[in-house]
Design a protein around this motif. Structure first.
Motif, mmCIF file in Angstrom:
data_model
loop_
_atom_site.group_PDB
_atom_site.id
_atom_site.type_symbol
_atom_site.label_atom_id
_atom_site.label_comp_id
_atom_site.label_asym_id
_atom_site.label_seq_id
_atom_site.Cartn_x
_atom_site.Cartn_y
_atom_site.Cartn_z
ATOM 1 N N GLY A 138 3.542 -3.873 -7.089
ATOM 2 C CA GLY A 138 3.415 -3.253 -5.782
ATOM 3 C C GLY A 138 3.191 -4.228 -4.639
ATOM 4 O O GLY A 138 2.852 -3.833 -3.536
ATOM 5 N N LEU A 139 3.374 -5.533 -4.895
ATOM 6 C CA LEU A 139 3.176 -6.533 -3.850
ATOM 7 C C LEU A 139 4.366 -6.632 -2.909
ATOM 8 O O LEU A 139 4.213 -7.041 -1.759
ATOM 9 N N ILE A 140 5.536 -6.277 -3.416
ATOM 10 C CA ILE A 140 6.733 -6.243 -2.581
ATOM 11 C C ILE A 140 7.496 -4.961 -2.886
ATOM 12 O O ILE A 140 7.301 -4.343 -3.927
ATOM 13 N N VAL A 141 8.337 -4.580 -1.966
ATOM 14 C CA VAL A 141 9.169 -3.391 -2.139
ATOM 15 C C VAL A 141 10.623 -3.816 -1.951
ATOM 16 O O VAL A 141 10.965 -4.409 -0.929
ATOM 17 N N CYS A 142 11.444 -3.559 -2.936
ATOM 18 C CA CYS A 142 12.873 -3.867 -2.859
ATOM 19 C C CYS A 142 13.621 -2.549 -2.695
ATOM 20 O O CYS A 142 13.581 -1.698 -3.580
ATOM 21 N N GLU A 143 14.254 -2.387 -1.556
ATOM 22 C CA GLU A 143 15.036 -1.184 -1.276
ATOM 23 C C GLU A 143 16.450 -1.594 -0.905
ATOM 24 O O GLU A 143 16.641 -2.345 0.049
ATOM 25 N N LYS A 144 17.387 -1.100 -1.679
ATOM 26 C CA LYS A 144 18.789 -1.458 -1.481
ATOM 27 C C LYS A 144 18.897 -2.971 -1.484
ATOM 28 O O LYS A 144 18.604 -3.600 -2.474
ATOM 29 N N ARG A 145 19.281 -3.570 -0.385
ATOM 30 C CA ARG A 145 19.456 -5.020 -0.338
ATOM 31 C C ARG A 145 18.306 -5.722 0.369
ATOM 32 O O ARG A 145 18.385 -6.908 0.639
ATOM 33 N N PHE A 146 17.217 -5.034 0.651
ATOM 34 C CA PHE A 146 16.154 -5.614 1.453
ATOM 35 C C PHE A 146 14.839 -5.708 0.683
ATOM 36 O O PHE A 146 14.562 -4.895 -0.178
ATOM 37 N N VAL A 147 14.047 -6.700 1.048
ATOM 38 C CA VAL A 147 12.739 -6.919 0.443
ATOM 39 C C VAL A 147 11.687 -6.768 1.538
ATOM 40 O O VAL A 147 11.801 -7.376 2.598
ATOM 41 N N GLY A 148 10.672 -5.955 1.270
ATOM 42 C CA GLY A 148 9.577 -5.773 2.220
ATOM 43 C C GLY A 148 8.259 -6.174 1.595
ATOM 44 O O GLY A 148 8.112 -6.185 0.373
ATOM 45 N N ILE A 149 7.300 -6.530 2.437
ATOM 46 C CA ILE A 149 5.968 -6.924 1.968
ATOM 47 C C ILE A 149 4.950 -5.982 2.603
ATOM 48 O O ILE A 149 4.434 -6.257 3.693
ATOM 49 N N PRO A 150 4.656 -4.863 1.937
ATOM 50 C CA PRO A 150 3.751 -3.879 2.530
ATOM 51 C C PRO A 150 2.289 -4.324 2.552
ATOM 52 O O PRO A 150 1.530 -3.905 3.416
ATOM 53 N N GLU A 151 1.890 -5.180 1.608
ATOM 54 C CA GLU A 151 0.501 -5.641 1.536
ATOM 55 C C GLU A 151 0.476 -7.163 1.651
ATOM 56 O O GLU A 151 0.166 -7.874 0.698
ATOM 57 N N ARG A 152 0.797 -7.645 2.830
ATOM 58 C CA ARG A 152 0.922 -9.086 3.049
ATOM 59 C C ARG A 152 -0.377 -9.837 2.745
ATOM 60 O O ARG A 152 -0.356 -10.905 2.132
ATOM 61 N N GLU A 153 -1.490 -9.278 3.131
ATOM 62 C CA GLU A 153 -2.784 -9.936 2.891
ATOM 63 C C GLU A 153 -3.065 -10.059 1.397
ATOM 64 O O GLU A 153 -3.551 -11.094 0.933
ATOM 65 N N ARG A 154 -2.783 -9.018 0.640
ATOM 66 C CA ARG A 154 -3.000 -9.039 -0.811
ATOM 67 C C ARG A 154 -2.111 -10.098 -1.465
ATOM 68 O O ARG A 154 -2.559 -10.846 -2.336
ATOM 69 N N LEU A 155 -0.856 -10.185 -1.027
ATOM 70 C CA LEU A 155 0.060 -11.184 -1.562
ATOM 71 C C LEU A 155 -0.407 -12.585 -1.186
ATOM 72 O O LEU A 155 -0.398 -13.495 -2.011
ATOM 73 N N ARG A 156 -0.851 -12.765 0.051
ATOM 74 C CA ARG A 156 -1.337 -14.069 0.496
ATOM 75 C C ARG A 156 -2.557 -14.496 -0.326
ATOM 76 O O ARG A 156 -2.668 -15.650 -0.740
ATOM 77 N N ASN A 157 -3.475 -13.577 -0.583
ATOM 78 C CA ASN A 157 -4.659 -13.903 -1.381
ATOM 79 C C ASN A 157 -4.288 -14.269 -2.811
ATOM 80 O O ASN A 157 -4.854 -15.202 -3.380
ATOM 81 N N LEU A 158 -3.355 -13.552 -3.385
ATOM 82 C CA LEU A 158 -2.917 -13.833 -4.747
ATOM 83 C C LEU A 158 -2.296 -15.227 -4.848
ATOM 84 O O LEU A 158 -2.533 -15.960 -5.806
ATOM 85 N N CYS A 159 -1.545 -15.606 -3.838
ATOM 86 C CA CYS A 159 -0.861 -16.908 -3.835
ATOM 87 C C CYS A 159 -1.761 -18.042 -3.393
ATOM 88 O O CYS A 159 -1.401 -19.210 -3.538
ATOM 89 N N GLY A 160 -2.909 -17.716 -2.812
ATOM 90 C CA GLY A 160 -3.796 -18.746 -2.295
ATOM 91 C C GLY A 160 -3.257 -19.383 -1.031
ATOM 92 O O GLY A 160 -3.543 -20.535 -0.726
ATOM 93 N N SER A 161 -2.463 -18.636 -0.294
ATOM 94 C CA SER A 161 -1.844 -19.131 0.931
ATOM 95 C C SER A 161 -2.821 -19.052 2.101
ATOM 96 O O SER A 161 -3.731 -18.243 2.109
#
Length: 62
Positions: free
Chosen positions: A28-51
């Protein structure tokens, strides 16, 4: 940004990008719809990556 554009920007194949996105999409960190990629929880993804928000903005570091 499309998966093809991500592949071009990173120097990877679109097949590799597609396979690499499967894990984060399942979590649930990214959403792939048709040909597009979205990041609905950018903060959660950033924390996971240590960015950091300051990455590549070294002129803003105190």
């Amino acid at each position: 940004m499309t998966q093809e554009q991500l592949a071009d920007a990173t120097g990877l194949t679109s097949v590799h990008v597609s396979r690499s996105l499967m894990g984060p999409a399942a979590d649930g960190l990214i959403v792939c719809e048709k040909r597009f990629v979205g990041i609905p929880e950018r903060e959660r993804l950033r924390n996971l990556c240590g960015s950091s928000e300051l990455y590549l903005h070294l002129d803003h570091v105190a």
